[in-house]
Structures are given as C-alpha cells and as structure tokens.
Design a protein around this motif. Sequence first.
Motif, PDB file in Angstrom:
ATOM      1  N   ALA A  79       0.842  -1.189   0.000  1.00 23.93           N
ATOM      2  CA  ALA A  79       0.000   0.000   0.000  1.00 23.93           C
ATOM      3  C   ALA A  79       0.877   1.239   0.000  1.00 23.93           C
ATOM      4  N   LEU A  80       0.708   2.083  -0.999  1.00 24.33           N
ATOM      5  CA  LEU A  80       1.510   3.289  -1.115  1.00 24.33           C
ATOM      6  C   LEU A  80       0.573   4.487  -1.287  1.00 24.33           C
ATOM      7  N   PRO A  81      -0.083   4.897  -0.223  1.00 24.35           N
ATOM      8  CA  PRO A  81      -1.091   5.939  -0.367  1.00 24.35           C
ATOM      9  C   PRO A  81      -0.473   7.320  -0.495  1.00 24.35           C
ATOM     10  N   ILE A  82      -1.211   8.216  -1.096  1.00 18.17           N
ATOM     11  CA  ILE A  82      -0.818   9.609  -1.146  1.00 18.17           C
ATOM     12  C   ILE A  82      -2.009  10.449  -0.737  1.00 18.17           C
ATOM     13  N   SER A  83      -1.759  11.614  -0.232  1.00 22.38           N
ATOM     14  CA  SER A  83      -2.837  12.440   0.286  1.00 22.38           C
ATOM     15  C   SER A  83      -2.643  13.880  -0.146  1.00 22.38           C
ATOM     16  N   GLY A 110       5.336   6.139   1.730  1.00 21.90           N
ATOM     17  CA  GLY A 110       5.851   4.858   1.267  1.00 21.90           C
ATOM     18  C   GLY A 110       6.751   4.895   0.056  1.00 21.90           C
ATOM     19  N   TYR A 111       6.859   6.029  -0.634  1.00 20.02           N
ATOM     20  CA  TYR A 111       7.724   6.107  -1.810  1.00 20.02           C
ATOM     21  C   TYR A 111       9.132   6.504  -1.394  1.00 20.02           C
ATOM     22  N   GLY A 114       3.649   8.902  -8.479  1.00 20.72           N
ATOM     23  CA  GLY A 114       2.482   8.573  -7.665  1.00 20.72           C
ATOM     24  C   GLY A 114       1.493   9.719  -7.595  1.00 20.72           C
ATOM     25  N   LEU A 115       2.000  10.947  -7.480  1.00 21.14           N
ATOM     26  CA  LEU A 115       1.126  12.117  -7.422  1.00 21.14           C
ATOM     27  C   LEU A 115       0.425  12.355  -8.753  1.00 21.14           C
TER      28      LEU A 115
END
Length: 292
Positions: free
Chosen positions: A29-33, A234-235, A244-245
């Motif tokens: 899981a590599l979430p971004i916010s 996580g990156y 990812g963004l």
Amino acid sequence: MLKYFILLLCLLLVFAGIRHYVWHPLPSALPISAEPSTPTATTSPAVNTPFNTFVPQDLLALEWEIVEETNLARTQPQAYASKLSHLRSYFVGNALKIPQLDQLTLETAEQHLTPTMLQGLPAHLRIYYEKGLRQLYQYYENNPHARLTIQLSGIETKEGPAAVDEAIEFLNRQQPLPPLQYSIGLSYAARDHVLDQGAQGFVGHVGNDGSQSADRVNRYGTWRKSVGENIAYGYQTAEGNVIGLIVDDGVADRGHRTNLFHQGFRYVGVACGYHQFYELMCVMNYAGEYYE
C-alpha cells in the motif's frame, strides 16, 4: 560400529536443520494524500516498525530531488509521459510486478534480479524488489541451511493500468508550466508535519494540534493567492513520489495532480522523514506567493 552410528546421527541432524520458509508479501500500500489548493486568501489563517524499515540516509538530497522531479514534470510534461509509459509495461492485472516472477529464492534472484535488470525498473518497483533481496540475503546470513521462498504479489493498485493511461493522456495535453522556486519556509512547515505524524504513524493533513497546512505555512512566512499540500507515504525515491502524485491512483478528483500542475503555484517546500507504518513520508507545500 559406534562411529557409523554417530555419523548417521550427525547427518540426520543436518538434514533436520534444512527447512523451507515462506515469507508473506511485502507491504504494497503506497497511499498519497492531497489537500486542495485555496484559490484566494482574504485573511491570514490562524497559526496555531514496520517490516524491513528502510529510510534513505540523505533525506536532504531526496527532498531536493523531489523539487527537481516536480519541475521536470511541470516544464516538460510530454517528455515526462514516457516515464509513465515505462511504468505501464509492468502491470499484471492491477498489480505492478515483473511478469512470471511470483517467488523469490536465491536461484530466481540470480536469474531475474541482476543489477542491470533492477536499474531498468521503474523507481518504486525497483525498491520493492530490492527490499525482497535484502530480506533474502539477511535471512540466509543467519540461517545458511534454510531455504527461504518469498511470495511476490507485486504492488497492488486500485485502478490498475487505466489510471496510468489516463495520466499519460493528461500529460500529453498539458501545457508546460514555469518551474517552482524552492522555499525554506514552506519546507519548515512541511517538516513540522513530518515530525508530527511520522513517529506515531498518523496520516492526513490535520496536525495533532488541529492545524491545517495553511496554518503551518504561516508559521514561517505569509502566503498569498493560493496554498496547497501533497503528502506521499511509502515512496523511497523522487521519481516514485512524483509519478504517484501524477497517476493519483484511487483518487477520483486527481487532487494531487491538480496541485502539482496548479498554474498559480510559484513556490514549493519539501520535507521527508521516517513514518512508523509506511517507513517514509514526504510532505510538499505549495504557494502562489510566499513572504518569509
């Protein structure tokens, strides 16, 4: 006769020590916010271990690389689309992985994960397999007679290749934008949030003191016109963070991408640090105008 019995007993003990281990998949899981930018400001806002932990030693270098990677995407969006095309080729279903590499042993590592092969992988996929290799070799160091098999499920995504295809289309349409200027004050604000969240493993834009990104930014200066914040968990590389963004997998409004390509932003600050659950987090603060 006794010496043959002792020899047989020794052989049995050796074979009893050769065991087969299966290691569960790496955390994927590599979430971004992202916090949406505020188009205008009329008043100043009020101020108020995971497995196999790996944090880059030179965080300052990583932070600066994220600034440069961000500006590469903003100034050359069509050229940056080629990085996403490379990523696209590693999808198996909705997972990012090397096709046909489902398990990792010493034998498969020697066949498939050569230095040349690893360097050719997209950044965060390379980190994924490098973690598996480190785990494999560390285990064999301590258990030379054991056989370890690591299951490689890949990095699971929510939308699969569809999100990457949509991001490539966006980049091919996107007009080049001016590069963002680095801001120490915005970086200090980002650092506050990293230190606030990382040790306890929190996520999101609200600080433990109730602060929003605009509040933290105003601790070290004054923002005008627009302000925004992206957070990636996580990156481990600059390329992984920025891709990812841009892809913004699972985020319906593509808020991270919107911040990254916001026409009104002129300044950026970045801070990265340890996160209790995701190992590493990076906070990026943006502003239209910023007076330190």
